[in-house]
Design an enzyme around this catalytic site. Structure first.
Site, mmCIF file in Angstrom:
data_model
loop_
_atom_site.group_PDB
_atom_site.id
_atom_site.type_symbol
_atom_site.label_atom_id
_atom_site.label_comp_id
_atom_site.label_asym_id
_atom_site.label_seq_id
_atom_site.Cartn_x
_atom_site.Cartn_y
_atom_site.Cartn_z
ATOM 1 N NE ARG A 116 -4.150 1.260 -0.072
ATOM 2 C CZ ARG A 116 -5.178 1.024 -0.870
ATOM 3 N NH1 ARG A 116 -5.287 -0.140 -1.508
ATOM 4 N NH2 ARG A 116 -6.101 1.913 -1.054
ATOM 5 C CG ASN B 181 -15.344 12.944 -1.675
ATOM 6 O OD1 ASN B 181 -15.220 12.238 -2.684
ATOM 7 N ND2 ASN B 181 -16.041 12.545 -0.624
ATOM 8 C CG HIS C 151 -20.702 11.412 0.841
ATOM 9 N ND1 HIS C 151 -20.061 10.183 0.860
ATOM 10 C CD2 HIS C 151 -21.796 11.274 1.611
ATOM 11 C CE1 HIS C 151 -20.745 9.356 1.625
ATOM 12 N NE2 HIS C 151 -21.805 9.989 2.088
ATOM 13 C CG ASP D 267 -17.457 11.021 3.636
ATOM 14 O OD1 ASP D 267 -16.816 11.291 2.608
ATOM 15 O OD2 ASP D 267 -18.031 9.923 3.815
ATOM 16 C CB ALA E 262 -28.014 16.477 -5.598
ATOM 17 C CD GLU E 263 -23.734 11.974 -6.649
ATOM 18 O OE1 GLU E 263 -22.611 11.752 -7.127
ATOM 19 O OE2 GLU E 263 -24.459 11.062 -6.206
HETATM 20 C C1 GAR Z 1 -21.292 8.939 -7.002
HETATM 21 O O1 GAR Z 1 -22.618 8.735 -6.583
HETATM 22 C C2 GAR Z 1 -20.479 9.585 -5.896
HETATM 23 O O2 GAR Z 1 -21.212 10.493 -5.153
HETATM 24 C C3 GAR Z 1 -20.102 8.379 -5.078
HETATM 25 O O3 GAR Z 1 -19.783 7.391 -6.031
HETATM 26 C C4 GAR Z 1 -20.584 7.595 -7.199
HETATM 27 C C5 GAR Z 1 -19.675 7.606 -8.404
HETATM 28 O O4 GAR Z 1 -20.421 7.655 -9.605
HETATM 29 N N1 GAR Z 1 -19.030 8.668 -4.179
HETATM 30 C C6 GAR Z 1 -18.954 8.176 -2.945
HETATM 31 O O5 GAR Z 1 -19.755 7.385 -2.488
HETATM 32 C C7 GAR Z 1 -17.757 8.675 -2.150
HETATM 33 N N2 GAR Z 1 -17.916 8.335 -0.742
HETATM 34 P P1 GAR Z 1 -19.772 8.115 -10.966
HETATM 35 O O6 GAR Z 1 -18.513 7.286 -11.172
HETATM 36 O O7 GAR Z 1 -20.827 7.795 -11.992
HETATM 37 O O8 GAR Z 1 -19.470 9.584 -10.877
#
Ligand code: GAR
Length: 221
Positions: free
Chosen positions: A79, A121, A123, A164, A193-194
C-alpha cells in the site's frame, strides 16, 4: 486559508484540475460537459486518474481527449508503494485543484496534507448523515432507505484527515419517493444534486470564491 488570493493562477491562468475516479464517471462527465458548455469557467481538466483499469470513466476521458491513466493498488507490492505512485501521478498533473469524483480509495495522508483546501470530494448524502467509513456508492442509498428518511441529497466538501469530515462547500437536497430502490434513488440524487453541485463547486473555487475559515467555508466575494 484558501481564498481569492491564494488560489494559484485563478486570475492569470485557468485552474488546472485533476479528476480522480473509480467507476462509471458520470460526475466526471458532468465536469467535462460543464467545462465545454461554459457552466464551469476558468478551468481546464489536466488529467484523469483511476485506480481501476476497467472504469468506464477512463473511456469518457479518452473520448474527450483528456490525458488519463490508471494507478492500481494491484500493480504494487504494498500500500505504501501504491500511495507513493498515486501521489506522483497527481503531482505530475500539477493541479491547482484535485477533484474526487467517485474515487473510492483512501487518500494517503501526505496527499491530504499537500492538497489541503485544494482537494474536494462529492458524497451522495447530506453530510453528516450517511457518511464516514463504509458509506460509499449504493450503500449510502441503501442506508437512507433503511432509515426511512424523506430527504437525502449530495454534498461537496474539502478533504481532510477524516472520512467525509472536511469543510462543506455545497449541498443539495433530493426527495425520497415511495417505492424507491437504492438504484432509483442513486440516479435521482446524481441527476438532481451531484451533477449540479460538483460543477458549481469547481466553478466557485476556480474563480476564487471559496474561503475556508475555522473548518467552515465562506462562499462569495
Ligand atoms: C457517485 O454517486 C459519488 O457520489 C459516489 O460514487 C458515485 C460515483 O459515480 N461517491 C462516494 O460514495 C464517495 N464516498 P460516478 O462514477 O458515476 O461519478
Amino acid at each position: 486559508m484558501l481564498g481569492a488570493d491564494s488560489m494559484k493562477d485563478s486570475r492569470q491562468g485557468k485552474c488546472r484540475i485533476a479528476v480522480m475516479v473509480s467507476g462509471g464517471g458520470t460526475n466526471l462527465q458532468a465536469v467535462i460537459d460543464g467545462v465545454k458548455d461554459g457552466t464551469i469557467t476558468n478551468t481546464e481538466i489536466a488529467g484523469v486518474i483511476s485506480n481501476n483499469k476497467n472504469a468506464y470513466a477512463l473511456a469518457r476521458a479518452q473520448e474527450n481527449h483528456i490525458p488519463s491513466r490508471c494507478v492500481s493498488p494491484k500493480d504494487y507490492e504494498s500500500r505504501a508503494v501504491f500511495n507513493e505512485k498515486l501521489m506522483e501521478a497527481v503531482d505530475e498533473l500539477a493541479p491547482d485543484l484535485v477533484v474526487l469524483a467517485g474515487f473510492l480509495v483512501v487518500i494517503p495522508p501526505e496527499m491530504i496534507r499537500k492538497y489541503r483546501n485544494r482537494m474536494i470530494n462529492i458524497h451522495p448524502s447530506l453530510i453528516p448523515s450517511f457518511c464516514g467509513t463504509g458509506y460509499y456508492g449504493l450503500k449510502v442509498h441503501e442506508a437512507a432507505l433503511a432509515r426511512g428518511v424523506k430527504l437525502t441529497g449530495a454534498t461537496v466538501h474539502f478533504v481532510d484527515e477524516g472520512t467525509d469530515t472536511g469543510p462543506i462547500i455545497l449541498q443539495k437536497a433530493v426527495e425520497v419517493q415511495q417505492g424507491d430502490t437504492p438504484e432509483v434513488l442513486q440516479r435521482r440524487v446524481m441527476e438532481q444534486a451531484e451533477w449540479k453541485i460538483l460543477p458549481r463547486a469547481i466553478d466557485l473555487i476556480a474563480n476564487g470564491k471559496v474561503t475556508v475559515q475555522d473548518n467552515r467555508t465562506v462562499i462569495g466575494g
